[in-house]
Scaffold this motif. Structure first.
Motif, PDB file in Angstrom:
ATOM      1  N   ALA A 196     -28.053  72.017 -34.175  1.00 22.08           N
ATOM      2  CA  ALA A 196     -27.728  73.257 -33.460  1.00 22.08           C
ATOM      3  C   ALA A 196     -26.671  73.006 -32.388  1.00 22.08           C
ATOM      4  CB  ALA A 196     -28.997  73.833 -32.826  1.00 22.08           C
ATOM      5  N   LEU A 197     -26.793  71.890 -31.676  1.00 17.31           N
ATOM      6  CA  LEU A 197     -25.807  71.536 -30.644  1.00 17.31           C
ATOM      7  C   LEU A 197     -24.431  71.284 -31.260  1.00 17.31           C
ATOM      8  CD1 LEU A 197     -28.010  69.173 -28.442  1.00 17.31           C
ATOM      9  CD2 LEU A 197     -26.848  71.233 -27.624  1.00 17.31           C
ATOM     10  N   ILE A 198     -24.414  70.616 -32.400  1.00 10.06           N
ATOM     11  CA  ILE A 198     -23.144  70.327 -33.070  1.00 10.06           C
ATOM     12  C   ILE A 198     -22.466  71.629 -33.507  1.00 10.06           C
ATOM     13  CG2 ILE A 198     -22.104  69.285 -35.128  1.00 10.06           C
ATOM     14  CD1 ILE A 198     -24.276  67.093 -34.901  1.00 10.06           C
ATOM     15  N   TYR A 199     -23.256  72.560 -34.040  1.00 11.63           N
ATOM     16  CA  TYR A 199     -22.675  73.836 -34.465  1.00 11.63           C
ATOM     17  C   TYR A 199     -22.056  74.573 -33.273  1.00 11.63           C
ATOM     18  CZ  TYR A 199     -22.130  78.560 -36.209  1.00 11.63           C
ATOM     19  OH  TYR A 199     -21.589  79.792 -36.541  1.00 11.63           O
ATOM     20  N   LEU A 200     -22.777  74.622 -32.162  1.00 13.72           N
ATOM     21  CA  LEU A 200     -22.253  75.309 -30.977  1.00 13.72           C
ATOM     22  C   LEU A 200     -20.961  74.685 -30.487  1.00 13.72           C
ATOM     23  CD1 LEU A 200     -25.432  76.051 -28.811  1.00 13.72           C
ATOM     24  CD2 LEU A 200     -23.997  77.704 -30.010  1.00 13.72           C
ATOM     25  N   ALA A 201     -20.882  73.362 -30.547  1.00 12.16           N
ATOM     26  CA  ALA A 201     -19.700  72.651 -30.065  1.00 12.16           C
ATOM     27  C   ALA A 201     -18.447  73.015 -30.860  1.00 12.16           C
ATOM     28  CB  ALA A 201     -19.936  71.142 -30.126  1.00 12.16           C
ATOM     29  N   PHE A 202     -18.618  73.325 -32.147  1.00 10.70           N
ATOM     30  CA  PHE A 202     -17.473  73.628 -33.000  1.00 10.70           C
ATOM     31  C   PHE A 202     -17.288  75.134 -33.237  1.00 10.70           C
ATOM     32  CE2 PHE A 202     -18.268  69.183 -33.995  1.00 10.70           C
ATOM     33  CZ  PHE A 202     -16.978  68.659 -34.027  1.00 10.70           C
ATOM     34  N   SER A 203     -18.128  75.949 -32.597  1.00 12.31           N
ATOM     35  CA  SER A 203     -17.982  77.404 -32.724  1.00 12.31           C
ATOM     36  C   SER A 203     -17.154  77.929 -31.558  1.00 12.31           C
ATOM     37  CB  SER A 203     -19.357  78.068 -32.725  1.00 12.31           C
ATOM     38  OG  SER A 203     -19.941  78.025 -31.434  1.00 12.31           O
ATOM     39  N   ASP A 204     -16.959  79.256 -31.521  1.00 10.63           N
ATOM     40  CA  ASP A 204     -16.205  79.859 -30.406  1.00 10.63           C
ATOM     41  C   ASP A 204     -17.133  80.289 -29.270  1.00 10.63           C
ATOM     42  OD1 ASP A 204     -17.493  81.950 -31.630  1.00 10.63           O
ATOM     43  OD2 ASP A 204     -15.738  83.280 -31.660  1.00 10.63           O
ATOM     44  N   PHE A 205     -18.277  79.631 -29.168  1.00 14.10           N
ATOM     45  CA  PHE A 205     -19.245  79.983 -28.131  1.00 14.10           C
ATOM     46  C   PHE A 205     -18.627  79.897 -26.735  1.00 14.10           C
ATOM     47  CE2 PHE A 205     -22.185  78.128 -24.954  1.00 14.10           C
ATOM     48  CZ  PHE A 205     -23.006  79.218 -24.750  1.00 14.10           C
ATOM     49  N   SER A 206     -17.915  78.814 -26.445  1.00 20.13           N
ATOM     50  CA  SER A 206     -17.317  78.623 -25.109  1.00 20.13           C
ATOM     51  C   SER A 206     -16.302  79.709 -24.802  1.00 20.13           C
ATOM     52  CB  SER A 206     -16.654  77.239 -25.020  1.00 20.13           C
ATOM     53  OG  SER A 206     -17.598  76.220 -25.214  1.00 20.13           O
ATOM     54  N   THR A 207     -15.501  80.056 -25.799  1.00 20.08           N
ATOM     55  CA  THR A 207     -14.490  81.103 -25.599  1.00 20.08           C
ATOM     56  C   THR A 207     -15.150  82.446 -25.297  1.00 20.08           C
ATOM     57  OG1 THR A 207     -13.010  79.980 -27.157  1.00 20.08           O
ATOM     58  CG2 THR A 207     -12.532  82.289 -26.655  1.00 20.08           C
ATOM     59  N   THR A 208     -16.183  82.774 -26.053  1.00 15.81           N
ATOM     60  CA  THR A 208     -16.910  84.035 -25.830  1.00 15.81           C
ATOM     61  C   THR A 208     -17.541  84.058 -24.449  1.00 15.81           C
ATOM     62  OG1 THR A 208     -17.416  84.162 -28.194  1.00 15.81           O
ATOM     63  CG2 THR A 208     -18.729  85.544 -26.725  1.00 15.81           C
ATOM     64  N   LEU A 209     -18.073  82.922 -24.034  1.00 19.38           N
ATOM     65  CA  LEU A 209     -18.725  82.838 -22.725  1.00 19.38           C
ATOM     66  C   LEU A 209     -17.740  83.146 -21.597  1.00 19.38           C
ATOM     67  CD1 LEU A 209     -21.420  82.122 -21.326  1.00 19.38           C
ATOM     68  CD2 LEU A 209     -20.638  79.754 -21.225  1.00 19.38           C
ATOM     69  N   VAL A 210     -16.500  82.758 -21.781  1.00 17.12           N
ATOM     70  CA  VAL A 210     -15.479  82.946 -20.741  1.00 17.12           C
ATOM     71  C   VAL A 210     -14.843  84.332 -20.814  1.00 17.12           C
ATOM     72  CG1 VAL A 210     -13.247  82.131 -19.885  1.00 17.12           C
ATOM     73  CG2 VAL A 210     -14.977  80.478 -20.594  1.00 17.12           C
ATOM     74  N   THR A 211     -14.649  84.845 -22.018  1.00 18.78           N
ATOM     75  CA  THR A 211     -13.873  86.081 -22.182  1.00 18.78           C
ATOM     76  C   THR A 211     -14.703  87.357 -22.264  1.00 18.78           C
ATOM     77  OG1 THR A 211     -13.864  85.773 -24.604  1.00 18.78           O
ATOM     78  CG2 THR A 211     -12.026  84.827 -23.357  1.00 18.78           C
ATOM     79  N   ASN A 212     -15.938  87.250 -22.714  1.00 12.41           N
ATOM     80  CA  ASN A 212     -16.760  88.456 -22.872  1.00 12.41           C
ATOM     81  C   ASN A 212     -17.492  88.763 -21.560  1.00 12.41           C
ATOM     82  OD1 ASN A 212     -18.883  90.346 -23.565  1.00 12.41           O
ATOM     83  ND2 ASN A 212     -18.609  89.763 -25.703  1.00 12.41           N
ATOM     84  N   PRO A 213     -17.277  89.949 -20.973  1.00 13.20           N
ATOM     85  CA  PRO A 213     -17.911  90.271 -19.688  1.00 13.20           C
ATOM     86  C   PRO A 213     -19.441  90.373 -19.751  1.00 13.20           C
ATOM     87  CG  PRO A 213     -16.809  92.200 -20.621  1.00 13.20           C
ATOM     88  CD  PRO A 213     -16.395  91.025 -21.449  1.00 13.20           C
ATOM     89  N   GLN A 214     -20.000  90.535 -20.951  1.00 14.42           N
ATOM     90  CA  GLN A 214     -21.446  90.637 -21.108  1.00 14.42           C
ATOM     91  C   GLN A 214     -22.092  89.302 -21.497  1.00 14.42           C
ATOM     92  OE1 GLN A 214     -21.314  94.024 -23.977  1.00 14.42           O
ATOM     93  NE2 GLN A 214     -22.592  95.087 -22.482  1.00 14.42           N
ATOM     94  N   ALA A 215     -21.259  88.265 -21.564  1.00 11.16           N
ATOM     95  CA  ALA A 215     -21.756  86.974 -22.050  1.00 11.16           C
ATOM     96  C   ALA A 215     -22.806  86.361 -21.133  1.00 11.16           C
ATOM     97  CB  ALA A 215     -20.589  86.005 -22.235  1.00 11.16           C
ATOM     98  N   LEU A 216     -22.610  86.472 -19.827  1.00  7.00           N
ATOM     99  CA  LEU A 216     -23.577  85.869 -18.893  1.00  7.00           C
ATOM    100  C   LEU A 216     -24.931  86.566 -18.979  1.00  7.00           C
ATOM    101  CD1 LEU A 216     -21.455  85.125 -15.683  1.00  7.00           C
ATOM    102  CD2 LEU A 216     -22.346  83.499 -17.373  1.00  7.00           C
ATOM    103  N   GLN A 217     -24.916  87.884 -19.141  1.00  6.00           N
ATOM    104  CA  GLN A 217     -26.172  88.622 -19.301  1.00  6.00           C
ATOM    105  C   GLN A 217     -26.884  88.177 -20.582  1.00  6.00           C
ATOM    106  OE1 GLN A 217     -25.762  92.929 -19.327  1.00  6.00           O
ATOM    107  NE2 GLN A 217     -27.757  93.194 -20.301  1.00  6.00           N
ATOM    108  N   ALA A 218     -26.115  88.031 -21.657  1.00  2.00           N
ATOM    109  CA  ALA A 218     -26.689  87.583 -22.922  1.00  2.00           C
ATOM    110  C   ALA A 218     -27.218  86.153 -22.814  1.00  2.00           C
ATOM    111  CB  ALA A 218     -25.635  87.667 -24.028  1.00  2.00           C
ATOM    112  N   LEU A 219     -26.473  85.300 -22.125  1.00  2.00           N
ATOM    113  CA  LEU A 219     -26.901  83.914 -21.938  1.00  2.00           C
ATOM    114  C   LEU A 219     -28.188  83.860 -21.124  1.00  2.00           C
ATOM    115  CD1 LEU A 219     -26.331  80.879 -22.268  1.00  2.00           C
ATOM    116  CD2 LEU A 219     -24.955  81.005 -20.173  1.00  2.00           C
TER     117      LEU A 219
END
Length: 291
Positions: A196-219
């Motif tokens: 699961a960690l490997i998948y997250l590392a290669f997905s756009d998770f980090s980009t979404t976390l930075v660019t999506n204004p609702q990402a912190l609420q979802a996190l």
């Protein structure tokens, strides 16, 4: 099972788990506002695995590593696979419907215990099984998009998840009856966490976390889901199964649908007679199978 083994502590754990897991479905819904289902499932597994890692390292000498395939099986069926199924399902159905269908867990626990683990079978319990499945079928087959919050056929994914749960609790009872619950939890998550960690590392998770204004609420929602609904609750649940039985432990789903419907109602979901009718049939079926 000897009824004397069900003490006040067991009932307290059961009620606590019902309340915490009853809130899980609305947290899943809130997490889906920013991330896709696969990312969220991997995130839930990763957070839980990281939280369990220090505990696993502390207890590493107490672990019977020859049983690692069984630990892995419990990790996959108890948390890994259901995490993906619930996030995928709730991207198409409401949190209320997901909570209702999750109530099938005790019925699957009984059936798997009978047909795979050779537990005693009382033929009269078949009536309860049929009634429970009738309740689930009414929600999936009769539910419109408005009532179910989307495509009702995605409810089948929740039903598959309950089969996984039923398998997991039976394996805990059969293979780890004397193992500390904390060890069962931390080792099973330690084994399923790395992919699961490997998948997250290669997905756009980090980009979404930075660019999506609702990402912190979802996190925040998925973090609460992971730490309270997975880490703490998994330890308590395995403790409950060891103290009582797999079937008693699975009755945590009695209160969960009511909690799920309550949160769904507060969040503006459509609550209909079908919801309560399906819930009544499922819980009646669960009651008969346990009686």
């Amino acid at each position: 099972m000897d009824k004397k083994s069900i003490d006040n502590q067991s009932w307290a754990i059961l009620i606590f788990l019902s309340l915490v897991w009853g809130c899980s479905f609305i947290l899943i819904k809130k997490a889906l506002i920013a991330f896709d289902p696969i990312q969220l499932a991997c995130l839930r597994i990763s957070i839980s695995s990281l939280a369990f890692t220090p505990i696993m390292l502390y207890h590493r000498k107490d672990v019977d590593w020859s049983k690692w395939p069984k630990f892995l099986a419990i990790g996959l069926t108890g948390s890994g696979v259901p995490a993906f199924l619930f996030f995928m399902a709730q991207s198409h159905i409401s949190s209320s419907v997901a909570g209702l269908l999750n109530s099938l867990t005790p019925i699957w626990t009984l059936l798997i215990g009978i047909f795979i683990f050779r537990l005693q079978f009382d033929r009269t319990k078949l009536v309860g099984v049929l009634i429970g499945f009738l309740g689930a079928a009414s929600i999936v087959l009769l539910g419109s998009e408005d009532i179910t919050g989307g495509n009702p056929w995605y409810g089948i994914l929740v039903i598959i998840a309950t089969i996984c749960y039923g398998s997991s609790v039976n394996m805990v009872q059969a293979f780890f009856g004397t193992t500390k619950p904390i060890i069962i939890s931390c080792v099973s998550f330690f084994l399923i966490g790395p992919p699961a960690l490997i998948y997250l590392a290669f997905s756009d998770f980090s980009t979404t976390l930075v660019t999506n204004p609702q990402a912190l609420q979802a996190l925040g929602a998925v973090s609460i889901l992971s730490l309270a609904g997975t880490v703490l609750s998994t330890i308590l649940f395995y403790t409950l199964v060891q103290k009582t039985s797999a079937v008693f432990g699975s009755t945590v789903t009695y209160l969960m649908p009511a909690i799920a419907i309550f949160w769904g109602f507060l969040d503006g979901e459509t609550i209909s007679v079908l919801h309560f009718g399906g819930m009544a049939l499922i819980l009646l079926g669960v009651y008969i199978t346990k009686k």
